[in-house]
Design a protein around this motif. Structure first.
Motif, PDB file in Angstrom:
ATOM      1  N   ARG A  40      -3.278  -0.437  -3.918  1.00  0.00           N
ATOM      2  CA  ARG A  40      -2.063  -1.190  -4.217  1.00  0.00           C
ATOM      3  C   ARG A  40      -1.693  -0.824  -5.649  1.00  0.00           C
ATOM      4  N   LEU A  41      -0.454  -0.399  -5.845  1.00  0.00           N
ATOM      5  CA  LEU A  41       0.030   0.003  -7.160  1.00  0.00           C
ATOM      6  C   LEU A  41       0.975  -1.058  -7.686  1.00  0.00           C
ATOM      7  N   LEU A  42       0.743  -1.530  -8.893  1.00  0.00           N
ATOM      8  CA  LEU A  42       1.599  -2.542  -9.490  1.00  0.00           C
ATOM      9  C   LEU A  42       2.746  -1.859 -10.225  1.00  0.00           C
ATOM     10  N   PRO A  43       3.984  -2.080  -9.786  1.00  0.00           N
ATOM     11  CA  PRO A  43       5.125  -1.348 -10.347  1.00  0.00           C
ATOM     12  C   PRO A  43       5.452  -1.698 -11.790  1.00  0.00           C
ATOM     13  N   VAL A  44       5.034  -2.844 -12.274  1.00  0.00           N
ATOM     14  CA  VAL A  44       5.360  -3.260 -13.631  1.00  0.00           C
ATOM     15  C   VAL A  44       4.578  -2.449 -14.663  1.00  0.00           C
ATOM     16  N   CYS A  45       3.298  -2.187 -14.375  1.00  0.00           N
ATOM     17  CA  CYS A  45       2.434  -1.525 -15.353  1.00  0.00           C
ATOM     18  C   CYS A  45       1.810  -0.236 -14.833  1.00  0.00           C
ATOM     19  N   ASN A  46       1.988   0.057 -13.544  1.00  0.00           N
ATOM     20  CA  ASN A  46       1.470   1.271 -12.922  1.00  0.00           C
ATOM     21  C   ASN A  46      -0.052   1.303 -12.805  1.00  0.00           C
ATOM     22  N   HIS A  47      -0.695   0.143 -12.831  1.00  0.00           N
ATOM     23  CA  HIS A  47      -2.134   0.075 -12.599  1.00  0.00           C
ATOM     24  C   HIS A  47      -2.367  -0.037 -11.093  1.00  0.00           C
ATOM     25  N   GLY A  48      -3.484   0.535 -10.627  1.00  0.00           N
ATOM     26  CA  GLY A  48      -3.789   0.521  -9.201  1.00  0.00           C
ATOM     27  C   GLY A  48      -5.204   0.057  -8.937  1.00  0.00           C
ATOM     28  N   PHE A  49      -5.398  -0.507  -7.740  1.00  0.00           N
ATOM     29  CA  PHE A  49      -6.673  -1.095  -7.341  1.00  0.00           C
ATOM     30  C   PHE A  49      -6.860  -0.872  -5.846  1.00  0.00           C
ATOM     31  N   HIS A  50      -8.097  -0.971  -5.360  1.00  0.00           N
ATOM     32  CA  HIS A  50      -8.304  -0.942  -3.910  1.00  0.00           C
ATOM     33  C   HIS A  50      -7.343  -1.945  -3.278  1.00  0.00           C
ATOM     34  N   LEU A  51      -6.782  -1.604  -2.138  1.00  0.00           N
ATOM     35  CA  LEU A  51      -5.808  -2.458  -1.479  1.00  0.00           C
ATOM     36  C   LEU A  51      -6.351  -3.870  -1.241  1.00  0.00           C
ATOM     37  N   GLU A  52      -7.543  -3.964  -0.669  1.00  0.00           N
ATOM     38  CA  GLU A  52      -8.124  -5.275  -0.365  1.00  0.00           C
ATOM     39  C   GLU A  52      -8.413  -6.069  -1.638  1.00  0.00           C
TER      40      GLU A  52
END
Length: 99
Positions: A40-52
């Motif tokens: 899952r990519l956060l559009p505000v800061c462009n940080h990403g994490f495992h989807l779950e």
């Protein structure tokens, strides 16, 4: 702090992790993000994490677990890759969210 609804989570981009992120850890579970894993990519800061991991975190919190930027849904935010908040960002290949 209130988290996002299921509908709010679906607004956030989902992608497959690309080769450039090899060795990057998910700060939520602390496991390594592997190439081709859904993230899952956060559009505000462009940080990403495992989807779950992201969905679990974001259902309870409406901020990025790395930089604490508040998520604002229903809006497009341009991210400057040179921005200090985005230096730990990861690359993704967009995919359709799982059903």
């Amino acid at each position: 702090m209130k988290g996002l609804s299921e509908l709010g989570l679906k607004e956030l981009p989902v992608g497959k992790a690309m080769e450039e992120i090899k060795g990057t850890d998910c700060v939520i579970c602390l496991d390594e993000i592997e190439v081709d894993q859904l993230i899952r990519l956060l559009p505000v800061c462009n940080h990403g994490f495992h989807l779950e991991c992201a969905d679990s975190w974001l259902s309870r919190n409406s901020v990025c677990p790395i930089c604490r930027t508040k998520l604002q849904l229903h809006s497009v935010v341009d991210v400057d890759p040179g921005d200090e908040l985005c230096q730990n960002s990861i690359s993704v290949s967009p995919v359709e969210p799982p059903l």
